[in-house]
Design an enzyme around this catalytic site. Structure first.
Site, mmCIF file in Angstrom:
data_model
loop_
_atom_site.group_PDB
_atom_site.id
_atom_site.type_symbol
_atom_site.label_atom_id
_atom_site.label_comp_id
_atom_site.label_asym_id
_atom_site.label_seq_id
_atom_site.Cartn_x
_atom_site.Cartn_y
_atom_site.Cartn_z
ATOM 1 N N ARG A 97 0.838 -1.213 0.000
ATOM 2 C CA ARG A 97 0.000 0.000 0.000
ATOM 3 C C ARG A 97 0.872 1.262 0.000
ATOM 4 O O ARG A 97 0.477 2.288 -0.555
ATOM 5 C CB ARG A 97 -0.964 0.000 1.184
ATOM 6 C CG ARG A 97 -0.288 -0.140 2.531
ATOM 7 C CD ARG A 97 -1.319 -0.160 3.650
ATOM 8 N NE ARG A 97 -0.731 -0.639 4.891
ATOM 9 C CZ ARG A 97 -1.112 -0.231 6.090
ATOM 10 N NH1 ARG A 97 -2.068 0.661 6.229
ATOM 11 N NH2 ARG A 97 -0.550 -0.731 7.167
ATOM 12 N N SER A 135 -4.658 4.681 5.912
ATOM 13 C CA SER A 135 -4.521 3.264 5.565
ATOM 14 C C SER A 135 -4.105 3.081 4.112
ATOM 15 O O SER A 135 -3.410 2.132 3.775
ATOM 16 C CB SER A 135 -5.850 2.529 5.797
ATOM 17 O OG SER A 135 -6.169 2.527 7.165
ATOM 18 N N GLU A 179 -18.972 4.546 -0.096
ATOM 19 C CA GLU A 179 -18.204 4.014 -1.226
ATOM 20 C C GLU A 179 -18.999 4.012 -2.533
ATOM 21 O O GLU A 179 -18.432 4.213 -3.600
ATOM 22 C CB GLU A 179 -17.714 2.591 -0.901
ATOM 23 C CG GLU A 179 -16.711 2.526 0.239
ATOM 24 C CD GLU A 179 -17.365 2.507 1.622
ATOM 25 O OE1 GLU A 179 -18.605 2.432 1.710
ATOM 26 O OE2 GLU A 179 -16.627 2.571 2.631
ATOM 27 N N PHE A 214 -14.506 -3.042 0.383
ATOM 28 C CA PHE A 214 -15.400 -1.914 0.115
ATOM 29 C C PHE A 214 -15.197 -1.362 -1.304
ATOM 30 O O PHE A 214 -15.980 -0.548 -1.785
ATOM 31 C CB PHE A 214 -15.194 -0.808 1.152
ATOM 32 C CG PHE A 214 -15.159 -1.335 2.561
ATOM 33 C CD1 PHE A 214 -16.080 -2.275 2.983
ATOM 34 C CD2 PHE A 214 -14.189 -0.906 3.454
ATOM 35 C CE1 PHE A 214 -16.041 -2.782 4.269
ATOM 36 C CE2 PHE A 214 -14.139 -1.413 4.743
ATOM 37 C CZ PHE A 214 -15.068 -2.349 5.161
ATOM 38 N N HIS A 237 -5.530 -3.756 1.657
ATOM 39 C CA HIS A 237 -5.997 -4.691 2.683
ATOM 40 C C HIS A 237 -6.766 -5.864 2.072
ATOM 41 O O HIS A 237 -7.747 -6.346 2.634
ATOM 42 C CB HIS A 237 -6.854 -3.973 3.725
ATOM 43 C CG HIS A 237 -6.082 -2.984 4.572
ATOM 44 N ND1 HIS A 237 -5.358 -1.949 4.029
ATOM 45 C CD2 HIS A 237 -5.940 -2.878 5.909
ATOM 46 C CE1 HIS A 237 -4.801 -1.250 4.995
ATOM 47 N NE2 HIS A 237 -5.122 -1.793 6.145
ATOM 48 N N ASP A 291 -8.637 -7.738 11.936
ATOM 49 C CA ASP A 291 -10.011 -7.253 11.757
ATOM 50 C C ASP A 291 -10.977 -8.381 11.392
ATOM 51 O O ASP A 291 -12.184 -8.261 11.576
ATOM 52 C CB ASP A 291 -10.078 -6.167 10.674
ATOM 53 C CG ASP A 291 -9.687 -4.799 11.213
ATOM 54 O OD1 ASP A 291 -9.578 -4.659 12.452
ATOM 55 O OD2 ASP A 291 -9.498 -3.877 10.402
ATOM 56 N N ARG A 318 -1.923 -4.911 3.118
ATOM 57 C CA ARG A 318 -1.571 -4.188 4.328
ATOM 58 C C ARG A 318 -0.176 -4.486 4.895
ATOM 59 O O ARG A 318 0.524 -3.565 5.306
ATOM 60 C CB ARG A 318 -2.611 -4.517 5.401
ATOM 61 C CG ARG A 318 -2.318 -3.871 6.727
ATOM 62 C CD ARG A 318 -3.257 -4.406 7.820
ATOM 63 N NE ARG A 318 -3.000 -3.722 9.079
ATOM 64 C CZ ARG A 318 -3.091 -4.309 10.272
ATOM 65 N NH1 ARG A 318 -3.436 -5.575 10.361
ATOM 66 N NH2 ARG A 318 -2.832 -3.637 11.361
#
Lengths: 281, 317
Positions: B13, B40, B61, B86, B112, B120, B170
């Site tokens: 990322r 992020s 989104e 998302f 991610h 998560d 990530r």
């Protein structure tokens, strides 16, 4: 001053186009199309500052986005009669290998269409994006959009509506076709939405009503007011009160003709109520 | 056997963020949108340097995808940023109608992705996104393997006209591809030459494939490792040519075996070069909470899993 009679004549011809297109393929959406005929004629003939030729980017001209894509018959008729493509092409509506798909698309390169629509609730976001790009490009022209009232039940609309006020997108005029009908019945019986005006105001929009949404003079006057309200830090919403099926008496004031084509007799009856003005395609 | 050096672990990322920063300086039509995940997605620099071209859309989104589609009208090149879940599953119809079917020049940049999102858990660990995106007509699907390649890919997709799904992740992982690489969309990269098995890997599994190849080499199995950074359009020729030589193939991806790289490879090979194939990927399951390493071990997505699959598939020749 615009010649209202000319616009009225064009509207009558557009109504004939809608009925004939839908009848020929025994499918399509005449009700909402007829209800928005005056509005789209006025928009394309008088209200928007448009170029004669079509290019996707539309820099230096006003843009229009149709969110409730099922009223493609009126959109196609007005586009053709505004010079974007030959009116004879209306004969190909919903036929195989046609650019005039059941719902509008850019996929086949039909001039005048800048986004696919049909799956409801996506037009606010797209129109707002185009409006943001106009600002980035230093282009002072406006973005217009049209949405069904039933369509407002889709959640994405409210993401866009919230975004617009929060980001001062004040170069857009979004019109809601307030005909109170959707496929399964009246909007009040399917999913009561309360006051749409209050909702838009609560979301930070400037709202004005055009009570006579099928009256060309009222549309021109209302849209001129709406235009004067742009550029003042807030997005502008027009609540256009229309009658679904307007101009064909047996189609009016009901959801029954939302997505149903007339038979031969009904077509003849509808056409008899709307005498040819500019010539059928 | 050719070996590669990890120049230091870095997250993919951050490669995206660095690429976007460079694009901000070199291409004034590039705009960026983010749905409340600037940190992020590593979009901070672009936002700081080009606030007028950065759009914070909030936790919305669907609106972000539609805005991006609209922004292309007038010549902008929008890059959207949020987590892979998302970026795809949540907004599939928006991408389908407003972006793909409308042929809009939108770059959907997704961090991610997969299990390595970690703690998560399954709500955020999408393992179906490659499948969702590759099924859309006209959509280009890219899954980069390290920091350098993600940066290069980010820059490259701005020059490509059309919708692109760029998938990255990530965790900090080995950074081993060249810093100054020219990223060519749709062109597979052969990393090692081998004769006994072809290993086609994408994303985080590419480094694992190289680690596996070393062990396999010690065991007398010569593995040809190919980095399939572009899942669509797939480099059919590179795959067919390699498999014609080795006679068997392992595909490896941080994604479900249903709908991922493996199935794309199987489609090509069954038509042109029927070949025994083993699939390293998740097996019709959701993920769960845990560290990235724990999850990749538990769900069989690491060098050990690739070694086992390679040994199995060579016996099926």
């Amino acid at each position: 001053m615009p010649n209202t009679q000319q616009l009225q004549d064009l509207t009558t011809q557009v109504r004939r186009d809608i009925l004939r297109m839908v009848h020929k393929v025994n499918s399509g959406h005449p009700g909402g199309s007829l209800g928005c005929a005056e509005f789209l004629v006025a928009l394309y003939q008088e209200i928007m500052d448009r170029k004669d030729t079509f290019d996707m980017d539309g820099i230096g001209e006003d843009l229009f986005f149709l969110s409730n894509g099922h009223i493609s018959p009126v959109f196609y008729s007005v586009l053709a009669r505004s010079g974007y493509f030959p009116v004879e092409e209306l004969n190909t509506f919903r036929l195989i290998n046609s650019r005039l798909q059941g719902h509008p698309t850019t996929h086949d390169g039909l001039p005048g269409v800048r986004i696919a629509s049909g799956s409801l609730g996506q037009g606010f976001s797209v129109a707002l994006g185009a409006a943001q790009t106009k600002k980035l490009n230093g282009d002072n022209h406006l973005v217009y959009s049209l949405h069904g009232d039933g369509e407002l039940q889709e959640g994405q609309n409210w993401e866009g509506i919230m975004y617009a006020a929060g980001n001062n997108v004040d170069n857009i005029i979004s019109t809601i076709d307030l005909n109170g009908q959707q496929i399964d019945g009246s909007t009040d019986t399917v999913l009561p939405m309360g006051s749409i005006r209050t909702k838009f105001e609560a979301f930070g929009w400037t709202v004005l009503d055009i009570e006579k949404g099928n009256d060309i003079d009222a549309i021109l006057e209302g849209m001129a007011k709406a235009k004067a309200l742009t550029g003042k830090g807030k997005p502008v919403c027009v609540l256009l009160h229309t009658v679904m099926g307007n101009g064909v008496d047996f189609m009016m004031y009901t959801h029954a003709w939302h997505g149903k084509a007339p038979n031969d007799e009904q077509l003849a009856e509808g056409l008899s109520q709307n005498a040819e003005t500019l010539g059928d395609y | 056997m050719k070996t590669y050096t990890n120049t230091g672990n870095k997250d993919t990322r951050s490669g995206f963020g660095a690429g976007l920063t460079e694009l901000g300086q070199t291409n004034e039509n590039v705009v960026a949108l983010c749905a409340d995940l600037i940190g992020s997605l590593k979009m901070d620099d672009f936002k700081a340097n080009h606030p007028e071209r950065f759009f914070q859309v909030g936790i919305a989104e669907a609106n972000m995808i539609g805005l991006a589609a609209g922004m292309t009208i007038g010549g902008k090149i929008p890059f959207t940023g949020t987590f892979a879940n998302f970026s795809t599953g949540r907004v599939y119809d928006q991408i389908r109608q407003s972006v793909a079917y409308s042929d809009k020049n939108v770059k959907i940049c997704a961090s991610h992705a997969g299990l390595t999102l970690g703690e998560d858990g399954a709500t955020h660990q999408i393992l179906e996104d490659i499948g969702l995106m590759k099924m859309l007509p006209g959509m280009t699907v890219i899954n980069t393997c390290d920091y350098n390649q993600t940066k290069a890919a980010t820059i490259a997709i701005a020059k490509h006209h059309g919708p692109v799904y760029l998938r990255f992740g990530r965790p900090k992982v080995a950074n081993f591809t060249p810093e100054d690489q020219n990223f060519e969309i749709g062109k597979a990269v052969k990393l090692t030459e081998g004769n006994d098995v072809t290993i086609l890997a994408t994303g985080h599994l590419v480094w694992e494939a190289l680690e596996a190849a070393k062990t396999l080499n010690e065991k007398g199995i010569s593995a040809e490792v190919i980095n399939i950074h572009t899942i669509k359009p797939l480099d059919d020729k590179a795959i067919i040519d390699s498999v014609a030589k080795t006679g068997c193939v392992v595909t490896a991806e941080e994604h479900s075996v249903i709908g991922g790289l493996g199935e794309s490879v199987a489609r090509v090979l069954s038509q042109h070069q029927p070949t025994p194939q083993e699939f390293v990927g998740t097996k019709d399951t959701f993920g769960e909470s845990g560290t990235a390493d724990q999850l990749m071990e538990k769900y069989g997505l690491n060098a050990n899993a690739i070694i086992k699959a390679s040994e199995l598939v060579t016996k099926r020749k």
